[in-house]
Design a protein around this motif. Structure first.
Motif, PDB file in Angstrom:
ATOM      1  N   ASN A   1       0.869  -1.174   0.000  1.00  0.00           N
ATOM      2  CA  ASN A   1       0.000   0.000   0.000  1.00  0.00           C
ATOM      3  C   ASN A   1       0.905   1.222   0.000  1.00  0.00           C
ATOM      4  OD1 ASN A   1      -2.504  -1.343   0.149  1.00  0.00           O
ATOM      5  ND2 ASN A   1      -2.191  -1.693   2.327  1.00  0.00           N
ATOM      6  N   ILE A   2       0.733   2.053  -0.994  1.00  0.00           N
ATOM      7  CA  ILE A   2       1.575   3.243  -1.108  1.00  0.00           C
ATOM      8  C   ILE A   2       1.027   4.322  -0.174  1.00  0.00           C
ATOM      9  CG2 ILE A   2       2.439   5.039  -2.660  1.00  0.00           C
ATOM     10  CD1 ILE A   2       3.519   2.229  -3.262  1.00  0.00           C
ATOM     11  N   ASN A   3       1.890   4.792   0.698  1.00  0.00           N
ATOM     12  CA  ASN A   3       1.530   5.880   1.599  1.00  0.00           C
ATOM     13  C   ASN A   3       1.963   7.183   0.930  1.00  0.00           C
ATOM     14  OD1 ASN A   3       1.293   7.787   3.587  1.00  0.00           O
ATOM     15  ND2 ASN A   3       2.476   6.678   5.120  1.00  0.00           N
ATOM     16  N   PRO A   4       1.017   8.008   0.507  1.00  0.00           N
ATOM     17  CA  PRO A   4       1.386   9.236  -0.201  1.00  0.00           C
ATOM     18  C   PRO A   4       2.213  10.198   0.641  1.00  0.00           C
ATOM     19  CG  PRO A   4      -1.013   9.116   0.144  1.00  0.00           C
ATOM     20  CD  PRO A   4      -0.415   7.841   0.659  1.00  0.00           C
ATOM     21  N   LYS A   5       2.214  10.008   1.951  1.00  0.00           N
ATOM     22  CA  LYS A   5       3.028  10.863   2.814  1.00  0.00           C
ATOM     23  C   LYS A   5       4.469  10.383   2.896  1.00  0.00           C
ATOM     24  CE  LYS A   5      -0.931  12.292   5.537  1.00  0.00           C
ATOM     25  NZ  LYS A   5      -1.619  12.259   6.806  1.00  0.00           N
ATOM     26  N   ASN A   6       4.714   9.130   2.446  1.00  0.00           N
ATOM     27  CA  ASN A   6       6.068   8.580   2.421  1.00  0.00           C
ATOM     28  C   ASN A   6       6.703   8.995   1.098  1.00  0.00           C
ATOM     29  OD1 ASN A   6       8.265   6.803   1.797  1.00  0.00           O
ATOM     30  ND2 ASN A   6       7.563   5.448   3.432  1.00  0.00           N
TER      31      ASN A   6
ATOM     32  N   ALA B   1       9.619   8.494  -0.384  1.00  0.00           N
ATOM     33  CA  ALA B   1      10.284   7.475  -1.199  1.00  0.00           C
ATOM     34  C   ALA B   1       9.255   6.618  -1.937  1.00  0.00           C
ATOM     35  CB  ALA B   1      11.176   6.598  -0.334  1.00  0.00           C
ATOM     36  N   GLN B   2       8.207   6.205  -1.245  1.00  0.00           N
ATOM     37  CA  GLN B   2       7.170   5.403  -1.889  1.00  0.00           C
ATOM     38  C   GLN B   2       6.453   6.206  -2.967  1.00  0.00           C
ATOM     39  OE1 GLN B   2       4.516   3.891   1.114  1.00  0.00           O
ATOM     40  NE2 GLN B   2       5.960   2.322   1.790  1.00  0.00           N
TER      41      GLN B   2
ATOM     42  N   ILE C   1       7.673   8.624  -4.750  1.00  0.00           N
ATOM     43  CA  ILE C   1       8.573   8.772  -5.901  1.00  0.00           C
ATOM     44  C   ILE C   1       8.508   7.522  -6.774  1.00  0.00           C
ATOM     45  CG2 ILE C   1      11.017   8.864  -6.559  1.00  0.00           C
ATOM     46  CD1 ILE C   1      11.385  10.815  -4.157  1.00  0.00           C
ATOM     47  N   HIS C   2       8.555   6.327  -6.139  1.00  0.00           N
ATOM     48  CA  HIS C   2       8.463   5.078  -6.908  1.00  0.00           C
ATOM     49  C   HIS C   2       7.116   4.997  -7.625  1.00  0.00           C
ATOM     50  CE1 HIS C   2      12.200   3.404  -5.631  1.00  0.00           C
ATOM     51  NE2 HIS C   2      11.867   3.454  -4.353  1.00  0.00           N
ATOM     52  N   HIS C   3       6.065   5.308  -6.924  1.00  0.00           N
ATOM     53  CA  HIS C   3       4.718   5.277  -7.504  1.00  0.00           C
ATOM     54  C   HIS C   3       4.635   6.189  -8.722  1.00  0.00           C
ATOM     55  CE1 HIS C   3       0.688   7.072  -7.942  1.00  0.00           C
ATOM     56  NE2 HIS C   3       0.258   5.833  -7.761  1.00  0.00           N
ATOM     57  N   ASP C   4       5.075   7.428  -8.557  1.00  0.00           N
ATOM     58  CA  ASP C   4       4.997   8.405  -9.643  1.00  0.00           C
ATOM     59  C   ASP C   4       5.827   7.967 -10.845  1.00  0.00           C
ATOM     60  OD1 ASP C   4       3.355   9.844  -7.971  1.00  0.00           O
ATOM     61  OD2 ASP C   4       4.855  11.379  -7.486  1.00  0.00           O
ATOM     62  N   SER C   5       6.997   7.388 -10.582  1.00  0.00           N
ATOM     63  CA  SER C   5       7.865   6.914 -11.657  1.00  0.00           C
ATOM     64  C   SER C   5       7.203   5.781 -12.432  1.00  0.00           C
ATOM     65  CB  SER C   5       9.200   6.445 -11.074  1.00  0.00           C
ATOM     66  OG  SER C   5       9.987   5.838 -12.067  1.00  0.00           O
ATOM     67  N   ILE C   6       6.607   4.839 -11.728  1.00  0.00           N
ATOM     68  CA  ILE C   6       5.930   3.719 -12.386  1.00  0.00           C
ATOM     69  C   ILE C   6       4.759   4.229 -13.215  1.00  0.00           C
ATOM     70  CG2 ILE C   6       4.546   1.644 -11.981  1.00  0.00           C
ATOM     71  CD1 ILE C   6       6.389   1.143  -9.503  1.00  0.00           C
ATOM     72  N   VAL C   7       3.945   5.093 -12.644  1.00  0.00           N
ATOM     73  CA  VAL C   7       2.780   5.634 -13.367  1.00  0.00           C
ATOM     74  C   VAL C   7       3.232   6.395 -14.610  1.00  0.00           C
ATOM     75  CG1 VAL C   7       0.886   7.307 -13.227  1.00  0.00           C
ATOM     76  CG2 VAL C   7       1.264   5.687 -11.356  1.00  0.00           C
ATOM     77  N   LYS C   8       4.259   7.228 -14.475  1.00  0.00           N
ATOM     78  CA  LYS C   8       4.759   8.005 -15.610  1.00  0.00           C
ATOM     79  C   LYS C   8       5.245   7.088 -16.733  1.00  0.00           C
ATOM     80  CE  LYS C   8       8.870   9.755 -15.993  1.00  0.00           C
ATOM     81  NZ  LYS C   8      10.132  10.319 -15.710  1.00  0.00           N
TER      82      LYS C   8
ATOM     83  N   LEU D   1      11.185  -0.558  -4.840  1.00  0.00           N
ATOM     84  CA  LEU D   1      10.037  -0.438  -3.950  1.00  0.00           C
ATOM     85  C   LEU D   1       9.959  -1.628  -2.991  1.00  0.00           C
ATOM     86  CD1 LEU D   1       7.443   1.157  -3.276  1.00  0.00           C
ATOM     87  CD2 LEU D   1       6.282  -0.218  -4.989  1.00  0.00           C
ATOM     88  N   TYR D   2      10.283  -2.821  -3.495  1.00  0.00           N
ATOM     89  CA  TYR D   2      10.239  -4.028  -2.670  1.00  0.00           C
ATOM     90  C   TYR D   2      11.558  -4.288  -1.932  1.00  0.00           C
ATOM     91  CZ  TYR D   2       5.701  -5.583  -4.355  1.00  0.00           C
ATOM     92  OH  TYR D   2       4.369  -5.689  -4.620  1.00  0.00           O
ATOM     93  N   GLY D   3      12.568  -3.442  -2.170  1.00  0.00           N
ATOM     94  CA  GLY D   3      13.851  -3.624  -1.494  1.00  0.00           C
ATOM     95  C   GLY D   3      14.624  -4.818  -2.006  1.00  0.00           C
TER      96      GLY D   3
END
Length: 103
Positions: free
Chosen positions: A31-36, A38-39, A41-48, A88-90
């Motif tokens: 679950n991506i926490n928008p307040k995190n 680092a998470q 950034i990964h989310h935005d990169s994947i979506v882009k 994202l998964y380390g």
């Protein structure tokens, strides 16, 4: 995802791979926490990158050179998505090699 499914969920590798609805809960989808930051950034990169791949797919032009260029760009973006997911998964570089060798 393919690696995880092959290793954890698919019980009959010779047959048609099937995933049961109950098994979907077992998938380790974070679950991506928008307040995190680092998470996010990964989310935005994947979506882009996914958006760019979808756009390139729409723009595949009939000439061989332009199609080849679009496919190369899509391959690059897919690699970028893979890297974002690994991060994202380390998943470390050594583990990435194992995952990539299976696919």
């Amino acid at each position: 995802l393919t690696f995880y499914l092959k290793q954890k969920l698919i019980t009959n590798a010779q047959g048609f791979p099937q995933i049961l609805m109950g098994q979907l809960d077992q998938l380790p989808i974070p679950n991506i926490n928008p307040k995190n930051k680092a998470q996010q950034i990964h989310h935005d990169s994947i979506v882009k990158n996914v958006d760019a791949i979808l756009q390139l797919n729409k723009q595949l032009l009939p000439t061989a050179m332009q199609t080849t260029q679009a496919k190369r760009r899509m391959d690059y973006l897919i690699d970028e998505i893979d890297n974002s997911v690994f991060s994202l998964y380390g998943i470390k570089k050594e583990e990435q090699k194992v995952v990539e060798s299976v696919n």
